[in-house]
Design an enzyme around this catalytic site. Structure first.
Site: not given
Length: 302
Positions: A148, A172, A243, A246, A269, A278
């Protein structure tokens, strides 16, 4: 009073939940909008009135033409806020937003660059200047790791281990992951650290990996701008965001046989369902290639 509760909630997210500053800023923006709505309409601060306020607020957003994704995001922020007021803080006897349902969001596949487009973008910077070498290293690392943009600009020099070929990424919620770095990205990172980084940093003391011409840490906004400039130089039809790289990273891995669980771990994730979008994207591409390439895939002539 509601504004005071909001500040307490944001502090709770920062201290207890460990959310990133950008995430907290997004909560602040969305919930301040709601607080202003409550103040303007003069709703009392009791559960029944706040439930009515939430319903009226969501109706106003829809009537104003906001996207379903925006309405869903603001509702998610509201539900978290109201749950905090009722459970953690104890300001309300029950949660006024508990039974509110989110609008259905149409699935949108992320934009992805083709491998040849990525090549044109990554080779656009001129590496005979410190800024150009920095930008080449940054773009190579972004595509090599799928980071990110906040993770990318937050990197310190000691997060890299180029001899072993990996980077430590702080994701995150403060979660750390280790991501491999390919040889091309390793090469340009070494070049950048040896030739450009000292010239940009000069006498300034900093641990930041990617720095601006004054030696300060590069910002997210700066990365968006340089991507836009290099996309134009590369002749791309539209400017990709960080992004997009990414998304391209994940899609190209899956198209070349990578395991979904591995891609999930590389992207950081929490849930596999986030990564599964995806697989829809690669399936769409497979169908399109089949439709164009197979001689009997077209409509039968009558």
């Amino acid at each position: 009073m509601l504004e005071k509760w909001l500040e307490e909630f944001l502090e709770f997210l920062r201290v207890e939940r460990g959310l990133a500053d950008n995430t907290i800023a997004a909560y602040r923006t969305d919930l301040k909008h709601f607080c202003a709505f409550v103040a303007r309409r003069q709703f009392p601060l009791d559960p029944s009135s706040l439930r009515d306020a939430c319903l009226c607020y969501l109706y106003e957003l829809k009537a104003a033409g906001y996207l379903a994704s925006t309405v869903a995001r603001r509702l998610a922020a509201l539900k978290s806020f109201c749950a905090y007021l009722a459970t953690q803080a104890g300001y309300l006897p029950w949660d006024p937003a508990e039974e509110l349902s989110s609008p259905k969001i149409p699935e949108r596949l992320p934009k992805v660059l083709r491998p040849e487009e990525v090549e044109r973008l990554l080779t656009a910077p001129r590496t005979n200047t410190p800024q150009g070498l920095r930008d080449r290293a940054l773009l190579e690392l972004a595509y090599a790791t799928g980071m990110r943009v906040s993770e990318l600009v937050g990197l310190d020099v000691d997060h890299l281990n180029l001899e072993a070929g990996y980077v430590r990424v702080l994701g995150k919620g403060g979660k750390e992951r280790v991501v491999p770095v390919g040889r091309t990205a390793q090469h340009y990172l070494k070049e950048y650290l040896e030739k450009a980084w000292p010239r940009l940093v000069k006498d300034r003391r900093t641990s930041a990996l990617f720095v601006n011409r004054r030696g300060g840490r590069l910002t997210r906004q700066a990365v968006f701008k340089l991507l836009k400039d290099y996309a134009r130089q590369a002749g791309l039809s539209s400017a990709p965001s960080p992004h997009t790289l990414r998304h391209s990273f994940a899609t190209h891995l899956l198209e070349n046989g990578a395991d979904l669980r591995v891609v999930q771990e590389l992207l950081g994730h929490v849930s596999i369902s986030t990564t599964q979008i995806y697989t829809h994207l690669t399936s769409t591409r497979v169908r399109e290639v089949y439709r164009r390439a197979h001689p009997r895939s077209r409509k039968i002539k009558s």
